[in-house]
Design a protein around this motif. Structure first.
Motif, short mmCIF file in Angstrom:
data_model
loop_
_atom_site.label_atom_id
_atom_site.label_comp_id
_atom_site.label_asym_id
_atom_site.label_seq_id
_atom_site.Cartn_x
_atom_site.Cartn_y
_atom_site.Cartn_z
N TYR A 128 47.85 34.77 41.31
CA TYR A 128 46.59 34.13 41.70
C TYR A 128 46.87 32.96 42.63
CZ TYR A 128 42.06 31.83 41.26
OH TYR A 128 40.85 31.25 41.53
N ALA A 129 47.85 32.15 42.28
CA ALA A 129 48.17 30.98 43.09
C ALA A 129 48.70 31.37 44.47
CB ALA A 129 49.20 30.12 42.37
N LEU A 163 39.93 36.41 49.15
CA LEU A 163 38.64 35.73 48.97
C LEU A 163 37.78 36.61 48.07
CD1 LEU A 163 37.98 34.59 52.64
CD2 LEU A 163 38.80 33.21 50.72
N PHE A 164 37.31 36.04 47.01
CA PHE A 164 36.53 36.79 46.04
C PHE A 164 35.05 36.73 46.38
CE2 PHE A 164 40.35 35.35 43.77
CZ PHE A 164 40.87 36.58 43.43
N GLU A 165 34.37 37.85 46.18
CA GLU A 165 32.95 37.94 46.48
C GLU A 165 32.11 37.19 45.45
OE1 GLU A 165 32.23 42.14 46.59
OE2 GLU A 165 33.66 42.44 48.22
N GLU A 222 36.41 38.05 40.88
CA GLU A 222 37.62 37.28 40.56
C GLU A 222 38.13 37.63 39.16
OE1 GLU A 222 39.15 32.65 40.53
OE2 GLU A 222 37.00 33.07 40.69
N LYS A 223 37.23 37.73 38.21
CA LYS A 223 37.60 38.08 36.84
C LYS A 223 38.19 39.49 36.77
CE LYS A 223 35.66 38.60 32.21
NZ LYS A 223 34.44 38.54 31.39
N ALA A 224 37.55 40.45 37.46
CA ALA A 224 38.05 41.82 37.47
C ALA A 224 39.44 41.89 38.13
CB ALA A 224 37.07 42.73 38.21
#
Length: 120
Positions: free
Chosen positions: A3-4, A9-11, A16-18
């Motif tokens: 993740y870091a 870029l998350f929608e 992001e969780k998925a």
């Protein structure tokens, strides 16, 4: 860590969780398939196997198990798993000279416990 280091870029928060769940699952699968995991056994398994060994080997194993954790780890990896000091240093995040020092101190402690037998 993924993740870091990721630049994705998350929608949405759900996306992001998925992504986090999927990455975690994949990392767990990779670990379960890793050569390190397949080639090693736990100290508890070594103890259970020791019944089949000669009595003098059992005495040495019992002495190893009484060592403080930092010594027990390097002795186990070096003598029982067959890793080199360089490999152990990488695994434990320590300098190779530190590993050699820990091995030397472990041998001294084992020599005292075993009444003078030479180890290694």
């Amino acid at each position: 860590m993924k993740y870091a280091l990721s630049s994705i870029l998350f929608e949405s928060k759900e996306h992001e969780k998925a992504w986090m769940i999927r990455v975690t699952i994949n990392q767990c699968k990779d670990f379960m398939k890793s050569i390190f995991r397949r080639k090693t056994i736990s100290l508890e398994e070594v103890v259970s196997l020791s019944d089949e060994q000669k009595e003098d080997y059992r005495e040495v194993l019992e002495a190893v198990l009484t060592l403080p954790q930092k010594y027990k780890d390097v002795v186990y990896l070096y003598y029982y798993e067959g890793y080199s000091a360089v490999e152990i240093g990488e695994m434990l995040g320590k300098n190779v000279n530190t590993i050699y020092t820990l091995l030397a101190r472990s041998r001294e402690k084992l020599k005292e416990k075993l009444g003078g037998y030479e180890i290694g």
